[in-house]
Design a protein around this motif. Structure first.
Motif, PDB file in Angstrom:
ATOM      1  N   LYS A 257       8.190 -18.874  29.700  1.00  0.00           N
ATOM      2  CA  LYS A 257       6.773 -19.891  30.313  1.00  0.00           C
ATOM      3  C   LYS A 257       8.162 -21.445  30.701  1.00  0.00           C
ATOM      4  O   LYS A 257       8.810 -21.521  29.893  1.00  0.00           O
ATOM      5  CB  LYS A 257       6.195 -21.146  28.711  1.00  0.00           C
ATOM      6  N   ILE A 258       8.009 -22.207  31.396  1.00  0.00           N
ATOM      7  CA  ILE A 258       9.043 -22.975  32.049  1.00  0.00           C
ATOM      8  C   ILE A 258       8.769 -23.864  31.270  1.00  0.00           C
ATOM      9  O   ILE A 258       7.449 -24.665  32.119  1.00  0.00           O
ATOM     10  CB  ILE A 258       9.776 -22.984  33.891  1.00  0.00           C
ATOM     11  N   GLY A 260       7.595 -27.970  31.007  1.00  0.00           N
ATOM     12  CA  GLY A 260       7.764 -28.993  32.523  1.00  0.00           C
ATOM     13  C   GLY A 260       6.817 -28.711  33.159  1.00  0.00           C
ATOM     14  O   GLY A 260       6.939 -29.412  34.517  1.00  0.00           O
ATOM     15  N   PHE A 261       6.364 -27.745  33.367  1.00  0.00           N
ATOM     16  CA  PHE A 261       5.123 -27.745  34.392  1.00  0.00           C
ATOM     17  C   PHE A 261       3.945 -26.918  34.294  1.00  0.00           C
ATOM     18  O   PHE A 261       4.037 -26.422  32.659  1.00  0.00           O
ATOM     19  CB  PHE A 261       6.275 -25.918  35.501  1.00  0.00           C
ATOM     20  N   ARG A 264      -3.118 -28.129  31.566  1.00  0.00           N
ATOM     21  CA  ARG A 264      -4.451 -27.417  31.113  1.00  0.00           C
ATOM     22  C   ARG A 264      -5.750 -28.262  32.586  1.00  0.00           C
ATOM     23  O   ARG A 264      -6.829 -27.515  32.906  1.00  0.00           O
ATOM     24  CB  ARG A 264      -4.619 -27.895  29.839  1.00  0.00           C
ATOM     25  N   ASN A 312       4.889 -31.690  35.833  1.00  0.00           N
ATOM     26  CA  ASN A 312       3.822 -32.306  34.518  1.00  0.00           C
ATOM     27  C   ASN A 312       4.798 -33.885  33.793  1.00  0.00           C
ATOM     28  O   ASN A 312       5.671 -33.948  34.574  1.00  0.00           O
ATOM     29  CB  ASN A 312       3.482 -31.243  32.960  1.00  0.00           C
TER      30      ASN A 312
HETATM   31  N1  COA Z   1       5.965 -21.661  33.261  1.00  0.00           N
HETATM   32  C1  COA Z   1       5.608 -20.215  33.731  1.00  0.00           C
HETATM   33  N2  COA Z   1       4.053 -19.776  33.990  1.00  0.00           N
HETATM   34  C2  COA Z   1       3.404 -20.779  33.429  1.00  0.00           C
HETATM   35  C3  COA Z   1       3.691 -22.018  33.115  1.00  0.00           C
HETATM   36  C4  COA Z   1       5.096 -22.161  33.080  1.00  0.00           C
HETATM   37  N3  COA Z   1       5.379 -23.669  32.606  1.00  0.00           N
HETATM   38  N4  COA Z   1       2.646 -22.457  32.543  1.00  0.00           N
HETATM   39  C5  COA Z   1       1.454 -21.700  32.849  1.00  0.00           C
HETATM   40  N5  COA Z   1       1.800 -20.883  33.850  1.00  0.00           N
HETATM   41  C6  COA Z   1       0.734 -19.714  34.036  1.00  0.00           C
HETATM   42  C7  COA Z   1       0.383 -18.859  33.088  1.00  0.00           C
HETATM   43  O1  COA Z   1       1.707 -17.712  32.834  1.00  0.00           O
HETATM   44  C8  COA Z   1      -0.216 -17.606  33.269  1.00  0.00           C
HETATM   45  O2  COA Z   1      -0.457 -17.104  33.897  1.00  0.00           O
HETATM   46  P1  COA Z   1      -1.213 -16.052  33.857  1.00  0.00           P
HETATM   47  O3  COA Z   1      -2.197 -16.195  34.584  1.00  0.00           O
HETATM   48  O4  COA Z   1      -0.459 -14.782  35.505  1.00  0.00           O
HETATM   49  O5  COA Z   1      -1.028 -15.367  32.951  1.00  0.00           O
HETATM   50  C9  COA Z   1      -1.140 -19.074  34.262  1.00  0.00           C
HETATM   51  O6  COA Z   1      -0.309 -20.152  34.487  1.00  0.00           O
HETATM   52  C10 COA Z   1      -1.783 -20.241  33.075  1.00  0.00           C
HETATM   53  O7  COA Z   1      -1.154 -20.371  31.906  1.00  0.00           O
HETATM   54  P2  COA Z   1      -2.193 -20.986  30.023  1.00  0.00           P
HETATM   55  O8  COA Z   1      -0.683 -21.112  29.183  1.00  0.00           O
HETATM   56  O9  COA Z   1      -3.017 -20.063  29.977  1.00  0.00           O
HETATM   57  O10 COA Z   1      -2.076 -22.096  31.094  1.00  0.00           O
HETATM   58  P3  COA Z   1      -2.672 -23.333  29.448  1.00  0.00           P
HETATM   59  O11 COA Z   1      -3.755 -23.808  30.169  1.00  0.00           O
HETATM   60  O12 COA Z   1      -3.658 -22.354  27.995  1.00  0.00           O
HETATM   61  O13 COA Z   1      -1.486 -24.405  29.176  1.00  0.00           O
HETATM   62  C11 COA Z   1       0.030 -25.263  29.135  1.00  0.00           C
HETATM   63  C12 COA Z   1      -1.603 -25.389  29.807  1.00  0.00           C
HETATM   64  C13 COA Z   1       0.592 -27.025  29.775  1.00  0.00           C
HETATM   65  C14 COA Z   1       0.138 -25.308  27.700  1.00  0.00           C
HETATM   66  C15 COA Z   1       1.177 -24.225  30.031  1.00  0.00           C
HETATM   67  O14 COA Z   1       0.993 -24.540  31.199  1.00  0.00           O
HETATM   68  C16 COA Z   1       3.277 -24.332  29.908  1.00  0.00           C
HETATM   69  O15 COA Z   1       2.782 -24.034  28.777  1.00  0.00           O
HETATM   70  N6  COA Z   1       3.372 -25.501  30.159  1.00  0.00           N
HETATM   71  C17 COA Z   1       5.355 -25.433  29.597  1.00  0.00           C
HETATM   72  C18 COA Z   1       5.243 -26.558  28.748  1.00  0.00           C
HETATM   73  C19 COA Z   1       4.954 -27.590  29.074  1.00  0.00           C
HETATM   74  O16 COA Z   1       5.796 -28.049  29.784  1.00  0.00           O
HETATM   75  N7  COA Z   1       4.370 -28.877  28.148  1.00  0.00           N
HETATM   76  C20 COA Z   1       3.507 -29.635  28.815  1.00  0.00           C
HETATM   77  C21 COA Z   1       2.304 -30.559  29.091  1.00  0.00           C
HETATM   78  S1  COA Z   1       1.484 -32.211  29.355  1.00  0.00           S
END
Ligand code: COA
Length: 378
Positions: A257-258, A260-261, A264, A312
């Motif tokens: 998970k990268i 900043g990207f 939800r 984000n």
């Molecule tokens: N990097 C790589 N892949 C990502 C990603 C990221 N930052 N965010 C989402 N994805 C991918 C997931 O691996 C998943 O792929 P798949 O369907 O092939 O398995 C898909 O996108 C959906 O991701 P998911 O984790 O189920 O979404 P979520 O709604 O549960 O999570 C976040 C949302 C924000 C937690 C998630 O995007 C994330 O972990 N981002 C990085 C942390 C971050 O920047 N947080 C700040 C939020 S403001």
């Protein structure tokens, strides 16, 4: 077989868990409003103090309301000798979010109104908390670097005093406005995880400090506010523009998970990122250190191409704060210094129409087992 209503929704995705008149996120259109005002309008024109008033009271302040609130926030921004002594006693290598959580918890012990949950007392506590958060963060920063804390100045805004008490010199207008806009952009975001945690705590009729402590612990996580620190760690590890693409491709191939990207709720550009991207660009130009902005742009391009993920709020805030010379482990506490306004607005709203928040779990464990005496267990 559970009925559909009893099936858990992983991560409560799409579940509407409360009514709120404070802010709204439209994830398809990439829009965010605070009390009806578009975030772009507020980021361009409003000060953080005006936004704080808006979130708590539902309207932009008149001139006299703003002067009153700004004066109260300024007066409450100083820390007592007990709190200063506590900050000095905290290990210098402590995580600043752990420090903040601990110090805010201690503030309650010194506040005679801590247990008073009347609206008037809660508003006074909201003012104290919002005023003191930046001073707590900057006092810890100075103390851990072996410097004496700096008292907030009477004539400065919250953003101005954050930078003044951090650096010990009055910031220029550009730095102050950059911080102010960052505070405006982070102030509230509907039912994000930390705000939900605050509301769950408040809904038990616990006190405002307890709700805010729950929220701080929740914001710390790297999937929420902790992501901004993760972003700069990644950029520092990548180190140069030409390393960005191979680093991102390797991370994605490894299912990493990268930070900043992704989001939800937003399926398009996070409107806060639009402002922070521009702020990062301008600061890079101003300081002559464009590298972090350029690397961020490249990362954005590759991740959009490979995964269709948008940056984000945490992505460009990282290079913005870094360009301002702020240490990376203060990035999430800065988020908290702004979001305290939203947390307290939500706690006030929760108390106004309270009902215990107590959802159900879909039980997936065994049933019908019988007790085995300890000597017979294998
Ligand atoms: N990097 C790589 N892949 C990502 C990603 C990221 N930052 N965010 C989402 N994805 C991918 C997931 O691996 C998943 O792929 P798949 O369907 O092939 O398995 C898909 O996108 C959906 O991701 P998911 O984790 O189920 O979404 P979520 O709604 O549960 O999570 C976040 C949302 C924000 C937690 C998630 O995007 C994330 O972990 N981002 C990085 C942390 C971050 O920047 N947080 C700040 C939020 S403001």
């Amino acid at each position: 077989m559970p009925s559909e209503a009893n099936v858990a929704k992983a991560g409560l995705e799409g579940v509407v868990a409360a009514q709120s008149a404070i802010s709204d996120v439209n994830g398809d259109e990439g829009r965010l409003i605070y009390r009806g005002f578009d975030i772009h309008d507020l980021a361009e024109h409003a000060s953080f103090e005006e936004v704080v008033h808006l979130l708590w009271h539902g309207n932009l302040p008149t001139r006299s309301e703003l002067a009153l609130l700004s004066g109260l926030l300024n007066r409450e921004s100083r820390l007592s000798s007990e709190i200063q002594a506590l900050i000095r006693a905290i290990p210098k290598d402590a995580n600043p979010m752990d420090m903040l959580r601990t110090v805010v918890s201690a503030l309650a012990l010194h506040d005679p109104e801590a247990g008073d949950t009347s609206r008037e007392a809660n508003l006074r506590k909201a003012i104290r908390l919002t005023a003191k958060f930046p001073t707590i963060v900057t006092t810890f920063q100075r103390v851990r670097y072996g410097l004496e804390p700096v008292e907030p100045s009477d004539g400065l805004s919250i953003a101005g005093n954050f930078l003044f008490t951090l650096r010990g010199e009055v910031p220029d207008d550009v730095a102050t406005r950059t911080m102010d806009v960052a505070f405006v952009l982070h102030a509230d975001h509907e039912l994000n995880a930390s705000t939900f945690a605050a509301r769950v705590t408040a809904a038990t009729l616990s006190d405002m400090y307890s709700a805010v402590v729950s929220a701080i612990g929740t914001l710390k996580g790297p999937l929420h506010g902790g992501a901004n620190e993760g972003v700069i760690k990644n950029l520092l590890e990548i180190g140069s523009l030409e390393n960005v693409e191979p680093w991102v491709l390797k991370a994605l191939a490894g299912k990493k998970k990268i930070m900043g990207f992704g989001h939800r709720v937003y399926h398009t550009e996070d409107p806060r990122a639009t402002h922070l991207r521009e702020m990062s660009r301008q600061l890079g130009e101003r300081t002559g250190e464009k590298k972090w902005y350029e690397m961020s742009r490249k990362m954005e391009e590759v991740i959009m191409r490979e995964k269709h993920l948008n940056p984000n709020v945490d992505f460009y805030s990282a290079s913005t704060y870094y360009a301002m010379g702020i240490p990376p482990d203060l990035f999430t506490p800065i988020f908290a210094c702004s979001r305290i306004s939203g947390w307290t607005a939500h706690v006030l709203e929760q108390f106004d129409h309270n009902r215990l928040i107590r959802p159900r779990a879909e039980y997936v464990g065994p049933r019908g087992l019988t007790y085995t005496p300890i000597g017979e267990r294998v």
